[in-house]
Design an enzyme around this catalytic site. Sequence first.
Site, PDB file in Angstrom:
ATOM      1  N   TYR A  11       0.824  -1.218   0.000  1.00 32.90           N
ATOM      2  CA  TYR A  11       0.000   0.000   0.000  1.00 32.90           C
ATOM      3  C   TYR A  11       0.854   1.262   0.000  1.00 32.90           C
ATOM      4  CZ  TYR A  11      -4.259  -2.654   0.709  1.00 32.90           C
ATOM      5  OH  TYR A  11      -5.322  -3.508   0.530  1.00 32.90           O
ATOM      6  N   ASN A  87       6.701  -4.827   5.600  1.00 39.54           N
ATOM      7  CA  ASN A  87       5.829  -4.876   6.777  1.00 39.54           C
ATOM      8  C   ASN A  87       6.630  -4.719   8.060  1.00 39.54           C
ATOM      9  OD1 ASN A  87       5.518  -7.017   4.665  1.00 39.54           O
ATOM     10  ND2 ASN A  87       3.422  -6.981   5.392  1.00 39.54           N
ATOM     11  N   THR A  90       3.111  -6.024  14.458  1.00 36.30           N
ATOM     12  CA  THR A  90       3.293  -6.212  15.900  1.00 36.30           C
ATOM     13  C   THR A  90       3.810  -7.632  16.128  1.00 36.30           C
ATOM     14  OG1 THR A  90       1.439  -4.725  16.281  1.00 36.30           O
ATOM     15  CG2 THR A  90       2.081  -6.136  18.124  1.00 36.30           C
ATOM     16  N   CYS A 272      -2.187   0.610  10.762  1.00 34.04           N
ATOM     17  CA  CYS A 272      -1.106   1.310  11.457  1.00 34.04           C
ATOM     18  C   CYS A 272      -1.408   1.911  12.828  1.00 34.04           C
ATOM     19  CB  CYS A 272      -0.542   2.389  10.550  1.00 34.04           C
ATOM     20  SG  CYS A 272       0.265   1.658   9.120  1.00 34.04           S
ATOM     21  N   PHE A 273      -2.571   2.501  13.018  1.00 30.52           N
ATOM     22  CA  PHE A 273      -2.758   3.244  14.278  1.00 30.52           C
ATOM     23  C   PHE A 273      -2.476   2.365  15.502  1.00 30.52           C
ATOM     24  CE2 PHE A 273      -5.784   6.880  12.747  1.00 30.52           C
ATOM     25  CZ  PHE A 273      -4.691   7.510  12.180  1.00 30.52           C
ATOM     26  N   PHE A 334     -11.788  -0.885   6.352  1.00 22.72           N
ATOM     27  CA  PHE A 334     -11.603  -0.091   7.580  1.00 22.72           C
ATOM     28  C   PHE A 334     -11.999   1.372   7.398  1.00 22.72           C
ATOM     29  CE2 PHE A 334      -7.797   2.645   7.396  1.00 22.72           C
ATOM     30  CZ  PHE A 334      -7.182   2.227   6.223  1.00 22.72           C
TER      31      PHE A 334
HETATM   32  N1  LIG Z   1      -0.705   1.311   4.697  1.00 23.46           N
HETATM   33  C1  LIG Z   1      -0.520   2.573   4.934  1.00 23.46           C
HETATM   34  O1  LIG Z   1      -1.392   3.396   4.674  1.00 23.46           O
HETATM   35  C2  LIG Z   1       0.769   3.079   5.502  1.00 23.46           C
HETATM   36  C3  LIG Z   1       1.762   2.202   5.926  1.00 23.46           C
HETATM   37  N2  LIG Z   1       2.948   2.682   6.445  1.00 23.46           N
HETATM   38  C4  LIG Z   1       4.031   1.781   6.843  1.00 23.46           C
HETATM   39  O2  LIG Z   1       4.648   1.281   5.647  1.00 23.46           O
HETATM   40  C5  LIG Z   1       5.107  -0.071   5.846  1.00 23.46           C
HETATM   41  C6  LIG Z   1       4.509  -0.956   4.762  1.00 23.46           C
HETATM   42  O3  LIG Z   1       3.103  -0.907   4.896  1.00 23.46           O
HETATM   43  P1  LIG Z   1       2.146  -1.434   3.741  1.00 23.46           P
HETATM   44  O4  LIG Z   1       2.639  -0.970   2.422  1.00 23.46           O
HETATM   45  O5  LIG Z   1       0.772  -1.094   4.154  1.00 23.46           O
HETATM   46  O6  LIG Z   1       2.384  -3.008   3.873  1.00 23.46           O
HETATM   47  P2  LIG Z   1       2.025  -4.146   2.813  1.00 23.46           P
HETATM   48  O7  LIG Z   1       1.849  -5.396   3.572  1.00 23.46           O
HETATM   49  O8  LIG Z   1       0.920  -3.683   1.917  1.00 23.46           O
HETATM   50  O9  LIG Z   1       3.351  -4.243   1.901  1.00 23.46           O
HETATM   51  C7  LIG Z   1       4.575  -4.712   2.364  1.00 23.46           C
HETATM   52  C8  LIG Z   1       5.191  -5.580   1.275  1.00 23.46           C
HETATM   53  O10 LIG Z   1       6.531  -5.906   1.649  1.00 23.46           O
HETATM   54  C9  LIG Z   1       6.815  -7.206   1.120  1.00 23.46           C
HETATM   55  N3  LIG Z   1       7.994  -7.744   1.794  1.00 23.46           N
HETATM   56  C10 LIG Z   1       8.138  -8.111   3.087  1.00 23.46           C
HETATM   57  N4  LIG Z   1       9.393  -8.512   3.330  1.00 23.46           N
HETATM   58  C11 LIG Z   1      10.068  -8.412   2.160  1.00 23.46           C
HETATM   59  C12 LIG Z   1      11.423  -8.659   1.769  1.00 23.46           C
HETATM   60  N5  LIG Z   1      12.330  -9.100   2.656  1.00 23.46           N
HETATM   61  N6  LIG Z   1      11.767  -8.444   0.478  1.00 23.46           N
HETATM   62  C13 LIG Z   1      10.866  -7.992  -0.433  1.00 23.46           C
HETATM   63  N7  LIG Z   1       9.581  -7.727  -0.110  1.00 23.46           N
HETATM   64  C14 LIG Z   1       9.185  -7.916   1.175  1.00 23.46           C
HETATM   65  C15 LIG Z   1       5.535  -7.981   1.363  1.00 23.46           C
HETATM   66  O11 LIG Z   1       5.452  -9.122   0.535  1.00 23.46           O
HETATM   67  C16 LIG Z   1       4.471  -6.916   1.056  1.00 23.46           C
HETATM   68  O12 LIG Z   1       4.020  -6.996  -0.279  1.00 23.46           O
HETATM   69  C17 LIG Z   1       4.708  -0.445   7.265  1.00 23.46           C
HETATM   70  O13 LIG Z   1       5.807  -0.194   8.101  1.00 23.46           O
HETATM   71  C18 LIG Z   1       3.588   0.527   7.595  1.00 23.46           C
HETATM   72  O14 LIG Z   1       3.530   0.809   8.965  1.00 23.46           O
HETATM   73  C19 LIG Z   1       3.184   4.028   6.532  1.00 23.46           C
HETATM   74  C20 LIG Z   1       2.245   4.934   6.111  1.00 23.46           C
HETATM   75  C21 LIG Z   1       0.966   4.530   5.558  1.00 23.46           C
HETATM   76  O1  LIG Z   2       0.659   5.300   9.021  1.00 23.94           O
HETATM   77  C1  LIG Z   2      -0.336   5.042   8.402  1.00 23.94           C
HETATM   78  O2  LIG Z   2      -0.682   3.913   8.049  1.00 23.94           O
HETATM   79  C2  LIG Z   2      -1.331   6.092   8.048  1.00 23.94           C
HETATM   80  O3  LIG Z   2      -2.390   5.990   9.039  1.00 23.94           O
HETATM   81  C3  LIG Z   2      -3.467   6.878   8.839  1.00 23.94           C
HETATM   82  O4  LIG Z   2      -4.073   6.665   7.568  1.00 23.94           O
HETATM   83  P1  LIG Z   2      -5.145   5.505   7.312  1.00 23.94           P
HETATM   84  O5  LIG Z   2      -5.080   4.510   8.407  1.00 23.94           O
HETATM   85  O6  LIG Z   2      -4.948   5.052   5.919  1.00 23.94           O
HETATM   86  O7  LIG Z   2      -6.571   6.225   7.339  1.00 23.94           O
HETATM   87  P2  LIG Z   2      -7.223   7.349   8.281  1.00 23.94           P
HETATM   88  O8  LIG Z   2      -7.976   8.266   7.419  1.00 23.94           O
HETATM   89  O9  LIG Z   2      -6.251   7.947   9.202  1.00 23.94           O
HETATM   90  O10 LIG Z   2      -8.290   6.513   9.108  1.00 23.94           O
HETATM   91  C4  LIG Z   2      -7.883   5.576  10.090  1.00 23.94           C
HETATM   92  C5  LIG Z   2      -9.105   5.041  10.825  1.00 23.94           C
HETATM   93  O11 LIG Z   2      -9.670   6.050  11.662  1.00 23.94           O
HETATM   94  C6  LIG Z   2     -11.053   6.191  11.387  1.00 23.94           C
HETATM   95  N1  LIG Z   2     -11.426   7.607  11.625  1.00 23.94           N
HETATM   96  C7  LIG Z   2     -10.753   8.601  10.996  1.00 23.94           C
HETATM   97  C8  LIG Z   2     -11.080   9.920  11.232  1.00 23.94           C
HETATM   98  C9  LIG Z   2     -12.114  10.237  12.128  1.00 23.94           C
HETATM   99  O12 LIG Z   2     -12.456  11.408  12.384  1.00 23.94           O
HETATM  100  N2  LIG Z   2     -12.774   9.220  12.747  1.00 23.94           N
HETATM  101  C10 LIG Z   2     -12.445   7.890  12.524  1.00 23.94           C
HETATM  102  O13 LIG Z   2     -13.059   6.989  13.114  1.00 23.94           O
HETATM  103  C11 LIG Z   2     -11.191   5.760   9.937  1.00 23.94           C
HETATM  104  O14 LIG Z   2     -12.514   5.399   9.647  1.00 23.94           O
HETATM  105  C12 LIG Z   2     -10.234   4.591   9.888  1.00 23.94           C
HETATM  106  O15 LIG Z   2     -10.832   3.433  10.403  1.00 23.94           O
HETATM  107  C13 LIG Z   2      -2.953   8.317   8.864  1.00 23.94           C
HETATM  108  O16 LIG Z   2      -4.045   9.201   8.599  1.00 23.94           O
HETATM  109  C14 LIG Z   2      -1.853   8.510   7.836  1.00 23.94           C
HETATM  110  O17 LIG Z   2      -1.327   9.836   7.930  1.00 23.94           O
HETATM  111  C15 LIG Z   2      -0.743   7.487   8.089  1.00 23.94           C
HETATM  112  O18 LIG Z   2       0.249   7.613   7.092  1.00 23.94           O
END
Ligand SMILES: NC(=O)C1=CN([C@@H]2O[C@H](COP(=O)(O)OP(=O)(O)OC[C@H]3O[C@@H](n4cnc5c(N)ncnc54)[C@H](O)[C@@H]3O)[C@@H](O)[C@H]2O)C=CC1
Ligand SMILES: O=C(O)[C@H]1O[C@H](OP(=O)(O)OP(=O)(O)OC[C@H]2O[C@@H](n3ccc(=O)[nH]c3=O)[C@H](O)[C@@H]2O)[C@H](O)[C@@H](O)[C@@H]1O
Length: 481
Positions: A11, A87, A90, A272-273, A334
């Site tokens: 993502y 990834n 936790t 993430c939260f 979510f």
């Molecule tokens: N999902 C979100 O909105 C956000 C996530 N993050 C952070 O970004 C990081 C990644 O999150 P996501 O993209 O959501 O996770 P994700 O699970 O969608 O993607 C992670 C990818 O890394 C791959 N992977 C794992 N180990 C590997 C390795 N050794 N070599 C190559 N590929 C490998 C997995 O197969 C997976 O496709 C996490 O630390 C998360 O906390 C930060 C901001 C926003």
């Molecule tokens: O580190 C991350 O993964 C990301 O986490 C959140 O982004 P995200 O989880 O994609 O979506 P949000 O819009 O933050 O919503 C999180 C959850 O809170 C809920 N939410 C949000 C806002 C609100 O007022 N009330 C509420 O219940 C949403 O429905 C959802 O379930 C942060 O907003 C991003 O800045 C951050 O990069």
Amino acid sequence: MVKICCIGAGYVGGPTMAMIAYKCSDVQVVVVDIAAARINAWNSDRLPIFEPGLDDVVKACRGKNLSFSTDVEAHVADSDIIFVSVNTPTKTRGLGAGKAADLTYWESAARMIADVSKSDKIVVEKSTVPVKTAEAIEKILTHNSKGINFQILSNPEFLAEGTAMDDLANPDRVLIGGRETPEGQRAIAALKAVYARWVPEDRILTMNLWSAELSKLAANAILAQRISSINAMSALCEATGADVSEVAYAVGKDSRIGSRFLNASVGFGGSCFQKDILSLVYICECHGLPEVAHYWKQVVQINDYQKTRFVNRVVSSMFNTVSGKKVAILGFAFKKDTGDTRETPAIDVCRGLLGDKAQLSIYDPQVTEDQIRRDLATGKFDWDHPQHLVPSSPTACKQVSVVWDAYSATAGAHGICIMTEWEEFKNLDYKKIYDGMEKPAFIFDGRNVVNVEELRKIGFIVYSVGKPLDPWVKDLPAVAY
Ligand SMILES: NC(=O)C1=CN([C@@H]2O[C@H](COP(=O)(O)OP(=O)(O)OC[C@H]3O[C@@H](n4cnc5c(N)ncnc54)[C@H](O)[C@@H]3O)[C@@H](O)[C@H]2O)C=CC1
Ligand SMILES: O=C(O)[C@H]1O[C@H](OP(=O)(O)OP(=O)(O)OC[C@H]2O[C@@H](n3ccc(=O)[nH]c3=O)[C@H](O)[C@@H]2O)[C@H](O)[C@@H](O)[C@@H]1O
């Protein structure tokens, strides 16, 4: 030509790299992953994630300066800047289980970078990691470095799902942390030059590594804290007859507070939260700060309380049992505009209702049946590992059916739970739905999307989080004892 490689096509890795490729046509961007199915999907017409605007950006660059590959080592060896966006779930066992971040995937990526590199590299932490992770990563990289210079930068990502492309195109800020040495500063400047192609200079913040790492955890903790604060207020609103939307509006009008992120809900979800706050709690405990740890833990505990409270409202309103009753679940993601179900409150609510033997009929416009069944069968904290490593034979749950529209989900149901704020749930023909339901017909709105008064006029008994209670619900206990 600068070559960027991103390890992790999820993502974050997918959309962020697509945006860099889109904005910098002279930069070569390759996204690599160990999950072949994911890479195949990135190379197909059906991308592995649903994100508004993503398809267009990928289509514009794929085959030109953007590619997706499983050939992890070759591309890492070949690149100047390596983002690591794997990834960081936790930990499920061992020291810190249930709280600490599991850095297994990060560490294996770092070891691989050290093994295959033959030239100097800038290694960028894109994943959210505990403060001080860069120190450990540096040790892994330099231990085996054969004289190669590795510079570690922290460049946490702040995109939110559903609005990721806009967040990436117009970020509030881009954060880059690095070492205060001349080499560290040069690495910061190199990454800054990439973002500066489309992000105004005053929005690119540079700082030391630990501040950048901690700022990401702090931002998520404070965002989640706002939701838990308004959700805590929602319980008090229900007890007193205040309306949480009015309270949030009044509070948000204070320019020092601001109006965003004050929507009461069934609870926050997303990958993430919770994970990041638990990681913060563990870090505080490790630094001998139990009071600070306790303070942040409350944010997660109120979120759990809110989900439990919701299930309790449903069961107690429906004559204290949902056993054998059909309950429609509208929305499973979510939040709206994503197909992501990681830590969605819908999972906890469904499990609570299934525990009371309800028959669930689930509809979400973007989530597949397979995903829903997998989620309901996966253990706590197991979901956030690379997909192909999560057990893939979920036990079929006979009490659950997954359907492809809201009308079949609600037909013959005793109650409806709205779990995601999809726009379409605001405009359903609720009269038609009411006519097809068992009576009394209940709606439990976990997202405050329906017009309570109109639905009551139709005949529904309506519960909407933090809103003045329906006379039916008024005298029932808010939480089970
Ligand atoms: N999902 C979100 O909105 C956000 C996530 N993050 C952070 O970004 C990081 C990644 O999150 P996501 O993209 O959501 O996770 P994700 O699970 O969608 O993607 C992670 C990818 O890394 C791959 N992977 C794992 N180990 C590997 C390795 N050794 N070599 C190559 N590929 C490998 C997995 O197969 C997976 O496709 C996490 O630390 C998360 O906390 C930060 C901001 C926003
Ligand atoms: O580190 C991350 O993964 C990301 O986490 C959140 O982004 P995200 O989880 O994609 O979506 P949000 O819009 O933050 O919503 C999180 C959850 O809170 C809920 N939410 C949000 C806002 C609100 O007022 N009330 C509420 O219940 C949403 O429905 C959802 O379930 C942060 O907003 C991003 O800045 C951050 O990069």
